[in-house]
Structure formats: structure tokens, C-alpha cells
Design a protein around this motif. Structure first.
Motif, short mmCIF file in Angstrom:
data_model
loop_
_atom_site.label_atom_id
_atom_site.label_comp_id
_atom_site.label_asym_id
_atom_site.label_seq_id
_atom_site.Cartn_x
_atom_site.Cartn_y
_atom_site.Cartn_z
N ALA A 124 0.89 -1.29 0.18
CA ALA A 124 0.00 -0.08 -0.09
C ALA A 124 0.93 1.38 0.14
N GLY A 125 0.41 2.33 -0.39
CA GLY A 125 1.15 3.73 -0.15
C GLY A 125 1.95 3.92 -1.36
N THR A 126 2.10 3.21 -2.39
CA THR A 126 2.74 3.61 -3.48
C THR A 126 2.07 4.45 -4.44
N ARG A 127 2.88 5.43 -5.06
CA ARG A 127 2.28 6.54 -5.53
C ARG A 127 3.22 6.96 -6.80
N SER A 128 2.71 7.42 -7.88
CA SER A 128 3.40 7.89 -8.82
C SER A 128 3.21 9.56 -8.78
N PHE A 129 2.06 9.78 -8.41
CA PHE A 129 1.59 11.17 -8.27
C PHE A 129 1.16 11.85 -9.84
N ASP A 130 0.96 10.72 -10.83
CA ASP A 130 0.38 11.19 -11.92
C ASP A 130 -0.83 10.52 -12.22
N ILE A 131 -1.99 11.50 -11.99
CA ILE A 131 -3.29 10.77 -11.86
C ILE A 131 -3.79 10.38 -13.56
N ARG A 132 -3.02 10.78 -14.27
CA ARG A 132 -3.19 10.26 -15.77
C ARG A 132 -3.18 8.94 -15.97
N MET A 133 -2.33 8.35 -15.02
CA MET A 133 -2.09 6.71 -15.13
C MET A 133 -3.39 5.91 -14.26
#
Length: 364
Positions: A124-133
Motif C-alpha cells: 500500500a501507499g505506492t504513488r507515481s503522483f500522475d493521476i493520468r495513469m
């Protein structure tokens, strides 16, 4: 009795849930009141899963295959929701454990919560911070629904806390992929390609490629491949590629005599190839994590990583899709000028044990 449903949505998921499966089996055999079902959202004859995978991981084949196989993510989500609901209507379940960030994972999470079950998210808690993905949307939904958030590091803890998760929901259990690597350390298989290409341990590079965006931009990919091969000098670059990637890469490396495309390897063979490499160039987060475990220099063809620990502490370095940065990284690998690295906190191969202990304590 604690009834656990462990769900895998694709081949990489099995590699991460295998330690948990083995931990539950061990607990069962020791007389603890626990049982589990391993559910695969795909088909039993999925061609992306090699026949040896389950044996390589030390687990049995899935107890149930939902049989969903389609490319449209919205259609896949709906069909998985429908099939998993049928499963929950017939099989007693207390806890549903999902892993990573696939559309099928999100579908299972939604259904589990609608049934009022405890939902646990592994990694949990992994993010790219790219909401387009699409995967970023899946991560946000799954973490938002989950009762238990099992994270690999403090960075992930901070992310879910900022997004509103209660401290009582968040457990930093470590990276479960390390459990699999430790389990298989003595079981790795030396591939026949070592003899076929006259490879010697620690004297070759490994190249892997899967990202559709990288494969689609053939002009830039060609620049990166040429730069990598030149920087490697006389060092051989071995590339186990799936057919779709191999088809794109092959014409781009015709002028690179030190680049060798080979057939995909079994899990234990690939593990041997990467563990004994001089360095790795990849677009895979899992491969970068494995490189950190093995202390092998790794250049990742991306501008971000979901596990920043591999960069801050481990052997990973992000070079994006820049040919010059890639060439510089490969030069430093070949010349032995890579940074010093170590294992991040709790990447110790005991993550599955921690997870199972937490579930037992919460059941009391």
C-alpha cells in the motif's frame, strides 16, 4: 477460524503473495485455526504464466480462477466484480488480501467492502503522483477502501497518512518481494544461455523492457539502445524480452553486436541472470527492487519509482528516457564507479510473518 482469501490479478502478483501463502500453510500445519484460498482473476490456462511458476515459487496452483480475460480495463473491472461476488457468495471469507494496483485488484477491493469484509492491501501507499495513469487511480481507490494498509517503507506510511488513513490502519511490514528472493536464493537455476553466449558471472549486463510508452516511441528508444550499447563497450547486454517487445527492439539494435535478445526465462532462471549480472537496465520496478536486494547496480528507464528506498538506500538510479543519462549510468556500471548501497529497513524477508501475526492479533 480465520478464513483468508488471497487474490492475484497477474503473474507479478503471484511472486509477491507466494510468501504469504507459504506462511499460512505453515501456520495451518502447526495447528493454528486459519485457512486460505488463493484466487486468480485470470484464466487457468493464461499464457503469460509459465507452467513452472508455481513450483518455482514453492506454492500450489490457485484454488480458484475467475477466468476473466479481456483488454478493456472497464470491461475487465466489471467482469471481475461479478465473478468475485459469486465467489464470496459461496466461500466463507473473513479477510481479503489484495496486492499492488491492477484494475482487477481494484474490482476485488470494491466487492470485498460491499460484502462487509476486512480488506488488506499489500504494498500500500505506492504513488507515481500522475493521476493520468490508470494504476494511480486504482491505488487511490484500493488504499481508500482498505482496512489494513501493509506498506514497504516509511515513505508509503507518510503518503497514506497524508491522505487520511488512521494510524491504526497502517503497518510498515517491509517489502514482501524480499521474502520471495530470500526463499529462492539457493534455488536459482543457471540458464543454458550462459553456455550459449559464453557468459561469465558479473561480466554482462541485463536489459528488460515492458512499458508501452517506451516501446511506442521507437525513435527515442533507438537512441537509448544505441547509447547503452556504446557505453557498454565490450560488455555483452543480454535481453530476455517477450515477443511484443522483441519485435520492436530487434531492428533498433541491428548495429549493436554486443546486444543479444533471448527468449523469456523461467522465474528461477531470470533470478539467476539478474543476481549475477554486472548491472541491470530496466523499466520494471520489481526488477529494480530485486537489484537492490542483490546489490547489483540498476539504471531504471523512468523518472519516478514507487519505492524511493531503492534510490535513497539501494542500488537503483533513475535515468528517465534520456539517452545521455543512460549512457553515463552504463559507463559508471561498467567502470565500477557505482554508488554504495544497502538494504532498506525491514527488507529482511520476514514480511509475510509480520502480516500473518497482525491478522491473528486482530482476530482475537
Amino acid at each position: 477460524m480465520l478464513n483468508i482469501c488471497i487474490v492475484a490479478g497477474a503473474r507479478p502478483n503471484f511472486i509477491k503473495v507466494a510468501p504469504l501463502v507459504r506462511a499460512v500453510v505453515s501456520a495451518e500445519e502447526s495447528g493454528k485455526a486459519v485457512g486460505f484460498k488463493l484466487v486468480y482473476t485470470g484464466a487457468a490456462d493464461d499464457p503469460t504464466i509459465e507452467p513452472t511458476l508455481y513450483a518455482d515459487l514453492g506454492i500450489s496452483a490457485p484454488d480458484v480462477c475467475l477466468g476473466v480475460d479481456c483488454r478493456n480495463l472497464n470491461e475487465l473491472t466489471g467482469r471481475v466484480m461479478s465473478e468475485f461476488e459469486k465467489y464470496l457468495d459461496t466461500v466463507p471469507t473473513d479477510v481479503v488480501i489484495v496486492v499492488d494496483d491492477l484494475a482487477s485488484t481494484m474490482a476485488v477491493a470494491i466487492v470485498a467492502k460491499k460484502h462487509g469484509l476486512t480488506l488488506a492491501h499489500l504494498v500500500a501507499g505506492t504513488r507515481s503522483f500522475d493521476i493520468r495513469m490508470p494504476k494511480e487511480i486504482n491505488r487511490l481507490v484500493i488504499d481508500g477502501l482498505s482496512d489494513l494498509l501493509f506498506t514497504a517503507g516509511m515513505g508509503s506510511n507518510s503518503i497514506v497518512s497524508r491522505e487520511g488513513a488512521e494510524l491504526s490502519q497502517v503497518y510498515m511490514v517491509g517489502n514482501i518481494l524480499m521474502d520471495t528472493l530470500r526463499f529462492n536464493r539457493s534455488r536459482l537455476v543457471r540458464p543454458a544461455v550462459f553456455d550459449g553466449l559464453s557468459l561469465k558471472e558479473n561480466e554482462y549486463l541485463v536489459f528488460t523492457l515492458n512499458r508501452k510508452a517506451l516501446l511506442a516511441d521507437k525513435a527515442n528508444l533507438g537512441l537509448m539502445l544505441t547509447a547503452m550499447c556504446r557505453a557498454a563497450g565490450g560488455v555483452k547486454v543480454v535481453a530476455p524480452l517477450r515477443p511484443a517487445a522483441a519485435e520492436v527492439v530487434k531492428p533498433l539494435v541491428e548495429g549493436c553486436p554486443n546486444f543479444f535478445i533471448i527468449e523469456p526465462l523461467t522465474y528461477l532462471e531470470f533470478g539467476y541472470l539478474t543476481a549475477n549480472a554486472k548491472g541491470i537496465v530496466t523499466d520494471s520496478g520489481n526488477v529494480a527492487e530485486e537489484a537492490t536486494f542483490n546489490g547489483v547496480p540498476c539504471a531504471t528507464l523512468n523518472s519516478y519509482t514507487e519505492h524511493i528506498e531503492t534510490v535513497k538506500v539501494g542500488s537503483n538510479e533513475l535515468v528517465g528516457e534520456n539517452a545521455d543519462k543512460l549512457a553515463d549510468a552504463v559507463s559508471r556500471i561498467v567502470e565500477g564507479r557505482w554508488k554504495k548501497c544497502a538494504l532498506p529497513d525491514r527488507w529482511d524477508g520476514r514480511t509475510a510473518e509480520r502480516i500473518l501475526q497482525i491478522l491473528f492479533e486482530l482476530k482475537r
